[in-house]
Scaffold this motif. Structure first.
Motif: not given
Length: 343
Positions: A124, A126-127, A129-130, A180
């Motif tokens: 993803r 999100k993965d 960016r993290e 979050e």
């Protein structure tokens, strides 16, 4: 952590597969205007997850795909792969300390579908960016400074300048995680409030449901009692009807036996009647034959008699008829003999 190289395929002006290797130290890309220097910076921003087409100097995201030229056909996909080393120190990351080189890939098709990959495994955004939090390689961090960006930083408001300071200090990752966590807490609070509303609504309907349940139980008991009464009544009616049926069946058998006997008697009577009819027909034939012989004899007698005697006989017969005597009776009373016989 350092960027080892970047690989571009079908991205903007790079139609063919192009690899830029970033050696230790400073790497400069020099070229005339319009040769695609800014496209390399856009490639960094795009592979790190940029979602705004305007930030990439375009109107639509599909414009990053090579659109063709006089000598080359348009490409159907744009792909960029970024090679990063030292992202996970030994003993950190996903448990594999020997993995020092990480590849991040982004693909975009003309149909609008896109893919994100880490080490050639689908993931993803999100993965990604993290993974790059607190590394300085995030798309909005200080690691990518295009034209005019330094002036914007100098003239930025303290709030915007604080964002860069926090990114350099390495606290951005914790702020993101804090946001979050707060978002999850707020979502949990909303879900809890929703559950409380549902419980209160159920409690309001509990009394009504309890009354309905009692009515249903009472209805069930009444239905069971009614079924039992109906079964008893049906059993009694069945016994009566079965007894009546047996009586009727017995009477019917007797009537059938009587019918058979009467039919036998009737058959005997019809047979006797038929025999008597035959006998009567034979007797009638015998009577007809006797009458015929009698008439023949009478004609013969009359033919042999004299005329005066016939006249007197006719007068005597007429006299007898007037007195009601039949001709046959008259002939029986008269003693007629042949000529020459004694009267």
């Amino acid at each position: 952590m350092r960027v080892e190289k970047i690989e571009l395929t079908g991205f903007k002006s790079f139609a063919e597969k192009t690899i830029f290797t970033l050696h230790p130290g400073m790497t400069c890309i020099v070229g005339p205007n319009g040769c695609g220097k800014s496209n390399i910076v856009d490639a960094f921003r795009w592979v790190l997850g940029e979602q705004s087409a305007k930030s990439l100097r375009g109107e639509k995201m599909e414009e990053v795909i090579f659109n063709g030229s006089q000598t080359k056909k348009p490409r159907g996909m744009a792909e960029i792969t970024l090679f990063v080393s030292g992202l996970y120190p030994d003993g950190q990351g996903n448990g594999n300390g020997s993995e020092r080189l990480v590849t991040v890939t982004r693909r975009l098709y003309r149909s609008g579908e896109s893919e994100y990959l880490i080490n050639k495994h689908v993931c993803r955004l999100k993965d990604i960016r993290e993974m790059f939090l607190d590394t300085g390689l995030e798309m909005k961090s200080y690691s990518v400074l295009e034209q005019g960006r330094i002036g914007e930083i100098i003239n930025a408001r303290p709030v915007d300048r604080r964002f860069l300071i926090e990114e350099v200090a390495g606290v951005m990752k914790y702020k993101v995680r804090k946001a979050e966590a707060r978002s999850k807490l707020e979502s949990s609070r909303q879900n809890l409030q929703r559950v409380i509303d549902i419980i209160s609504e159920v409690k309001r309907h509990l009394n009504s449901l309890d009354r309905q349940a009692k009515k249903a139980e009472k209805y069930k008991r009444l239905i069971d009692a009614l079924r039992e009464v109906e079964l008893r009544t049906s059993k009694r009616d069945y016994s009566r009807m079965d007894q009546s049926l047996q009586e009727v069946s017995g009477a019917l058998d007797m009537l059938k036996t009587e019918e058979v006997r009467k039919r036998a008697v009737m058959a005997q009577l019809e047979s006797s009647l038929q025999q008597k009819r035959i006998l009567m027909v034979e007797k009638e034939k015998e009577v007809d034959a006797i009458n015929t012989d009698l008439q023949t004899i009478e004609k013969t007698i009359l033919a042999t008699m004299s005329s005066p005697f016939r006249g007197g006989l006719k007068r005597q017969e007429t006299c007898w008829r007037r007195k009601g005597c039949e001709p046959g009776r008259f002939q029986e009373r008269m003693h007629i003999s042949r000529p020459g016989s004694t009267p």
